[in-house]
Design a protein around this motif. Structure first.
Motif, PDB file in Angstrom:
ATOM      1  N   ASP A  62      20.229  25.085  65.580  1.00 33.28           N
ATOM      2  CA  ASP A  62      18.958  25.774  65.386  1.00 33.28           C
ATOM      3  C   ASP A  62      18.672  25.839  63.888  1.00 33.28           C
ATOM      4  O   ASP A  62      18.667  26.912  63.281  1.00 33.28           O
ATOM      5  N   LEU A  63      18.456  24.660  63.289  1.00 36.23           N
ATOM      6  CA  LEU A  63      18.283  24.585  61.839  1.00 36.23           C
ATOM      7  C   LEU A  63      16.930  23.990  61.452  1.00 36.23           C
ATOM      8  O   LEU A  63      16.719  23.668  60.280  1.00 36.23           O
ATOM      9  N   GLY A  64      16.026  23.854  62.395  1.00 39.57           N
ATOM     10  CA  GLY A  64      14.716  23.317  62.077  1.00 39.57           C
ATOM     11  C   GLY A  64      14.694  21.795  62.064  1.00 39.57           C
ATOM     12  O   GLY A  64      15.642  21.121  62.491  1.00 39.57           O
ATOM     13  N   ASP A  65      13.621  21.231  61.527  1.00 41.56           N
ATOM     14  CA  ASP A  65      13.423  19.786  61.483  1.00 41.56           C
ATOM     15  C   ASP A  65      13.982  19.196  60.192  1.00 41.56           C
ATOM     16  O   ASP A  65      13.977  19.840  59.137  1.00 41.56           O
ATOM     17  N   VAL A  66      14.429  17.949  60.254  1.00 42.69           N
ATOM     18  CA  VAL A  66      14.970  17.262  59.090  1.00 42.69           C
ATOM     19  C   VAL A  66      13.838  16.883  58.142  1.00 42.69           C
ATOM     20  O   VAL A  66      12.848  16.270  58.544  1.00 42.69           O
ATOM     21  N   TYR A 100      21.567  22.020  53.302  1.00 44.39           N
ATOM     22  CA  TYR A 100      22.903  21.987  53.884  1.00 44.39           C
ATOM     23  C   TYR A 100      23.630  20.716  53.435  1.00 44.39           C
ATOM     24  O   TYR A 100      23.062  19.856  52.768  1.00 44.39           O
ATOM     25  N   VAL A 101      24.901  20.638  53.830  1.00 43.30           N
ATOM     26  CA  VAL A 101      25.694  19.427  53.644  1.00 43.30           C
ATOM     27  C   VAL A 101      26.279  19.046  54.998  1.00 43.30           C
ATOM     28  O   VAL A 101      26.885  19.890  55.683  1.00 43.30           O
ATOM     29  N   LEU A 102      26.085  17.796  55.372  1.00 43.81           N
ATOM     30  CA  LEU A 102      26.679  17.252  56.593  1.00 43.81           C
ATOM     31  C   LEU A 102      27.906  16.442  56.207  1.00 43.81           C
ATOM     32  O   LEU A 102      27.838  15.583  55.325  1.00 43.81           O
ATOM     33  N   THR A 103      29.033  16.708  56.850  1.00 51.82           N
ATOM     34  CA  THR A 103      30.259  15.964  56.602  1.00 51.82           C
ATOM     35  C   THR A 103      30.759  15.359  57.895  1.00 51.82           C
ATOM     36  O   THR A 103      30.875  16.054  58.920  1.00 51.82           O
ATOM     37  N   ILE A 104      31.048  14.054  57.858  1.00 49.51           N
ATOM     38  CA  ILE A 104      31.709  13.362  58.961  1.00 49.51           C
ATOM     39  C   ILE A 104      33.146  13.104  58.531  1.00 49.51           C
ATOM     40  O   ILE A 104      33.389  12.519  57.476  1.00 49.51           O
ATOM     41  N   PHE A 105      34.095  13.535  59.319  1.00 47.37           N
ATOM     42  CA  PHE A 105      35.501  13.476  58.939  1.00 47.37           C
ATOM     43  C   PHE A 105      36.108  12.157  59.407  1.00 47.37           C
ATOM     44  O   PHE A 105      36.167  11.873  60.600  1.00 47.37           O
ATOM     45  N   GLU A 106      36.561  11.374  58.432  1.00 46.30           N
ATOM     46  CA  GLU A 106      37.073  10.040  58.725  1.00 46.30           C
ATOM     47  C   GLU A 106      38.550  10.045  59.107  1.00 46.30           C
ATOM     48  O   GLU A 106      39.009   9.126  59.785  1.00 46.30           O
ATOM     49  N   LYS A 107      39.299  11.055  58.669  1.00 45.16           N
ATOM     50  CA  LYS A 107      40.729  11.083  58.951  1.00 45.16           C
ATOM     51  C   LYS A 107      41.161  12.346  59.692  1.00 45.16           C
ATOM     52  O   LYS A 107      42.068  12.298  60.511  1.00 45.16           O
ATOM     53  N   LEU A 108      40.526  13.467  59.412  1.00 43.14           N
ATOM     54  CA  LEU A 108      40.894  14.706  60.077  1.00 43.14           C
ATOM     55  C   LEU A 108      40.522  14.646  61.550  1.00 43.14           C
ATOM     56  O   LEU A 108      39.449  14.174  61.915  1.00 43.14           O
ATOM     57  N   SER A 109      41.407  15.149  62.395  1.00 47.04           N
ATOM     58  CA  SER A 109      41.160  15.157  63.830  1.00 47.04           C
ATOM     59  C   SER A 109      40.436  16.425  64.251  1.00 47.04           C
ATOM     60  O   SER A 109      40.373  17.410  63.496  1.00 47.04           O
ATOM     61  N   ALA A 110      39.916  16.402  65.459  1.00 46.75           N
ATOM     62  CA  ALA A 110      39.244  17.590  65.991  1.00 46.75           C
ATOM     63  C   ALA A 110      40.221  18.751  66.128  1.00 46.75           C
ATOM     64  O   ALA A 110      39.823  19.917  66.067  1.00 46.75           O
ATOM     65  N   ASP A 111      41.499  18.473  66.300  1.00 47.71           N
ATOM     66  CA  ASP A 111      42.502  19.538  66.395  1.00 47.71           C
ATOM     67  C   ASP A 111      42.772  20.172  65.038  1.00 47.71           C
ATOM     68  O   ASP A 111      43.099  21.356  64.955  1.00 47.71           O
ATOM     69  N   GLU A 141      37.458  10.633  51.045  1.00 41.10           N
ATOM     70  CA  GLU A 141      38.088  10.908  52.325  1.00 41.10           C
ATOM     71  C   GLU A 141      37.095  11.024  53.470  1.00 41.10           C
ATOM     72  O   GLU A 141      37.418  10.657  54.599  1.00 41.10           O
ATOM     73  N   ASN A 142      35.894  11.531  53.209  1.00 41.01           N
ATOM     74  CA  ASN A 142      34.914  11.796  54.256  1.00 41.01           C
ATOM     75  C   ASN A 142      33.567  11.196  53.907  1.00 41.01           C
ATOM     76  O   ASN A 142      33.322  10.814  52.763  1.00 41.01           O
ATOM     77  N   SER A 143      32.686  11.120  54.891  1.00 37.91           N
ATOM     78  CA  SER A 143      31.299  10.727  54.654  1.00 37.91           C
ATOM     79  C   SER A 143      30.479  11.998  54.501  1.00 37.91           C
ATOM     80  O   SER A 143      30.450  12.835  55.406  1.00 37.91           O
ATOM     81  N   ASN A 144      29.812  12.163  53.363  1.00 32.88           N
ATOM     82  CA  ASN A 144      29.082  13.389  53.041  1.00 32.88           C
ATOM     83  C   ASN A 144      27.614  13.077  52.779  1.00 32.88           C
ATOM     84  O   ASN A 144      27.290  12.069  52.144  1.00 32.88           O
ATOM     85  N   PHE A 145      26.738  13.969  53.236  1.00 38.81           N
ATOM     86  CA  PHE A 145      25.298  13.776  53.103  1.00 38.81           C
ATOM     87  C   PHE A 145      24.628  15.103  52.758  1.00 38.81           C
ATOM     88  O   PHE A 145      24.991  16.152  53.303  1.00 38.81           O
ATOM     89  N   PHE A 146      23.666  15.061  51.844  1.00 38.79           N
ATOM     90  CA  PHE A 146      22.783  16.204  51.648  1.00 38.79           C
ATOM     91  C   PHE A 146      21.757  16.212  52.762  1.00 38.79           C
ATOM     92  O   PHE A 146      21.170  15.164  53.104  1.00 38.79           O
ATOM     93  N   LEU A 147      21.536  17.390  53.322  1.00 42.31           N
ATOM     94  CA  LEU A 147      20.614  17.546  54.437  1.00 42.31           C
ATOM     95  C   LEU A 147      19.668  18.699  54.152  1.00 42.31           C
ATOM     96  O   LEU A 147      20.115  19.835  53.948  1.00 42.31           O
ATOM     97  N   THR A 148      18.378  18.398  54.091  1.00 43.90           N
ATOM     98  CA  THR A 148      17.364  19.437  53.923  1.00 43.90           C
ATOM     99  C   THR A 148      16.550  19.528  55.198  1.00 43.90           C
ATOM    100  O   THR A 148      16.083  18.508  55.729  1.00 43.90           O
ATOM    101  N   THR A 149      16.412  20.736  55.718  1.00 44.18           N
ATOM    102  CA  THR A 149      15.603  20.961  56.909  1.00 44.18           C
ATOM    103  C   THR A 149      14.516  21.979  56.576  1.00 44.18           C
ATOM    104  O   THR A 149      14.449  22.507  55.466  1.00 44.18           O
TER     105      THR A 149
END
Length: 334
Positions: free
Chosen positions: A20-24, A48-59, A35-43
């Motif tokens: 519930d963060l509005g429109d991009v 905000y910052v969006l991070t996709i974890f390339e090595k860290l697991s969901a656990d 280590e990760n894929s990072n993106f600036f995100l403005t809504t």
């Protein structure tokens, strides 16, 4: 730019339906990190910052996100993870864990002075104390067991003097970690990667009596439960060094350590092993940079850091005793 996983605006829009963060409004990759894929995100709701974890697991991920939430609730300025509709702090994007956190104000100070080191030292101590009642428990994943696993993989790439240094320091750290003194060192959740590019300073409207104002610490994805002294040593090895030589800048080191100890004074065991921890901090990053340099992963425009920088720092810490900066008076910093 270290972007391992590309994301289109269409894919992002579909994934963000669970928030519930509005429109991009804007979405772009961040030119840092390995280590990760990072993106600036403005809504339409904020930045905000969006991070996709390339090595860290969901656990593994809940430890980091829960720690950031805990610290934010204790008035430590860190990114705050945003919950999804089901209350979870992350979801899967392209099959990988991903999260959205609040964006902090400010910019990194890549040429810090005494005033910046003072702010960092004080906030680091506050962060350590704020983590005392955190319920999560995950070790620093880049500590001794990882060194023992990784060093054999990089030794074949090195010259004899480097191999001797890498193996000799590993033996020294093994002995330290097995000692009663090490067991007695206080610890808890640590950032473990508090370099100058992981801290922001808000230069507008500084707090009264201060020339600079710390905006916050970020990038907690190497965090773990470790000795607080190690966290301080990692920080000093970056914030308080001459980048060309690896030598400690005395004025900056004294400022950071004095500020830290106004909030949390060192124990006698910490004082005794300060130089050992400076060596451990340098060793950890020399090993990781050697690994990234000689055994890199493919990524878009990924440029590994120079491993020689932390080799120089380690040699400097082994050659001298830096304990004198722990109790130096301000007038003795020249």
């Amino acid at each position: 730019m270290a972007v391992f996983t590309a994301v289109t605006e269409t894919q992002l829009g579909a994934w963000m339906r669970d928030y519930d963060l509005g429109d991009v409004v804007e979405f772009r990759g961040i030119q840092s990190g390995i280590e990760n894929s990072n993106f600036f995100l403005t809504t339409t709701r904020g930045e905000y910052v969006l991070t996709i974890f390339e090595k860290l697991s969901a656990d593994q991920l809940p430890f980091y996100l829960d720690l950031m939430r805990h610290l934010a609730s204790h008035r430590v300025p860190v990114p705050d993870p945003m919950p999804r509709g089901d209350g979870a702090l992350f979801g899967l994007l392209h099959g990988k864990p991903a999260t959205i956190v609040t964006k902090l104000d400010g910019v990194p100070e890549l040429a810090p002075g005494v005033e910046h080191c003072t702010e960092v030292g004080q906030m680091l101590a506050r962060m350590h104390l704020a983590g005392r009642d955190f319920k999560g428990d995950q070790p620093n994943l880049r500590s001794l067991p990882w060194w023992e696993e990784t060093v054999p993989a990089v030794l074949p790439f090195l010259e004899e003097a480097q191999r001797d240094l890498l193996s000799g320091e590993l033996a020294h750290q093994r002995a330290l970690f097995a000692s009663p003194d090490y067991a007695a060192l206080p610890g808890g959740p640590c950032h473990c990667d508090l370099f100058r590019d992981n801290v922001l300073f808000a230069h507008a409207n500084p707090a009264p009596g201060h020339e600079v104002r710390l905006g916050g610490f970020f990038d907690f994805y190497f965090a773990g439960c470790d000795k607080w002294l190690f966290d301080v040593a990692v920080t000093v090895n970056d914030w308080c060094v001459d980048l060309a030589t690896g030598k400690l800048d005395r004025a900056r080191a004294v400022a950071l350590l004095r500020a830290y100890q106004t909030v949390r004074p060192f124990t006698s065991a910490e004082v005794r092993h300060w130089n050992d921890m400076l060596r451990a901090g340098a060793y950890r990053f020399w090993v990781s940079r050697l690994y990234d340099f000689y055994l890199p992963r493919s990524a878009e425009l990924l440029k590994p850091h120079d491993p020689g920088h932390f080799e120089r720092i380690l040699r400097e810490r082994r050659a001298g005793d830096a304990s004198d900066v722990l109790h130096a008076e301000p007038g003795s910093c020249n």
